[in-house]
Design an enzyme around this catalytic site. Sequence first.
Site, mmCIF file in Angstrom:
data_model
loop_
_atom_site.group_PDB
_atom_site.id
_atom_site.type_symbol
_atom_site.label_atom_id
_atom_site.label_comp_id
_atom_site.label_asym_id
_atom_site.label_seq_id
_atom_site.Cartn_x
_atom_site.Cartn_y
_atom_site.Cartn_z
ATOM 1 N N HIS A 132 0.696 -1.073 0.175
ATOM 2 C CA HIS A 132 0.091 -0.173 0.068
ATOM 3 C C HIS A 132 0.981 1.323 -0.112
ATOM 4 O O HIS A 132 2.030 1.090 0.641
ATOM 5 C CB HIS A 132 -0.976 -0.058 1.305
ATOM 6 C CG HIS A 132 -1.477 1.294 1.600
ATOM 7 N ND1 HIS A 132 -0.902 2.076 2.573
ATOM 8 C CD2 HIS A 132 -2.531 1.893 1.177
ATOM 9 C CE1 HIS A 132 -1.442 3.349 2.739
ATOM 10 N NE2 HIS A 132 -2.516 3.201 1.798
ATOM 11 N N GLY A 279 -17.871 12.141 -0.676
ATOM 12 C CA GLY A 279 -18.651 11.993 -1.624
ATOM 13 C C GLY A 279 -17.774 11.726 -3.012
ATOM 14 O O GLY A 279 -18.166 11.744 -4.037
#
Length: 296
Positions: A132, A279
């Site tokens: 990662h 969002g």
Amino acid sequence: MSVQFETEKNRASAWFRTLRDDIVSAFEALENDHSTGPLTDMGAGQFEVSTTKRTSDDGSDAGGGLMSVMRGGRVFEKVGVNISTVYGTLGDRAQKAMAARGVPGMADDPRFWASGISLVAHMQNPHAPAVHMNTRMFWTPGAWWFGGGSDLNPCIEYDDDTAHFHATQKEYLDPHGTEIYPKLKEWADEYFYIPHRNRARGVGGIFMDDRNTGDWEADFALTQDIGRAFLPAYVPLVEKRKKQDWDAADKDAQLVHRGLYAEYNLVYDRGTKFGLETGHDANAVLMSLPPLAKWI
């Protein structure tokens, strides 16, 4: 301040794009060069690239990015390398979280800008470690900071792989001060710990957040070298381990470890929470999840 930081934001966003391009090229080369070992009879994987967009509550443009994902390669079972630059107004939950962290002015002015790169690789060969990496810049009218790092997540651990990964990161960070690497290593050990399992997610790496020494150039240079360290720290491990044979027990160990990885990202990871709460494209945010996993 606003004029200056328009320039700095553009520089940071351009750097994350450059780093993304370098990594995508290196990973496709790993696929193309895989000529000995398991799965060499398969075709080389390639990245599929799509545009992500974020819209504000009133429907106006709020930024976006590129999602680059390779699935079913002969080296990478699933890898995503995403970049984004998003902006707008934080929602109530995210605004309160930032204010609770002590971000200056956030309680009164919820505007923000954020740009970064996020990468997660899940490998075909259980001997090749998952990894990662992300780096980012965050700006509000009252503050700016950098964050990110990289960490290694093998399901089958090799001491020499771990040593190489850490030594390379130290090599790139030491020019910024020999105190930096030990601090960021300890921070990664704390951050990537899974309390409900009483264990670390992997073998660690480096991690920082809220990096603002007051010297933007120095902090940006450190962030760049965290990114530059990634390929030399990781690619040699893949080149070595992708050639090893594996058996059913090795694959089972990999799938169980992936379950651990998924638990961490869904329960604890700050970036996952922020992306969903603001969002951003849910597929891009959840790109980090493995293609297959199991629990015992």
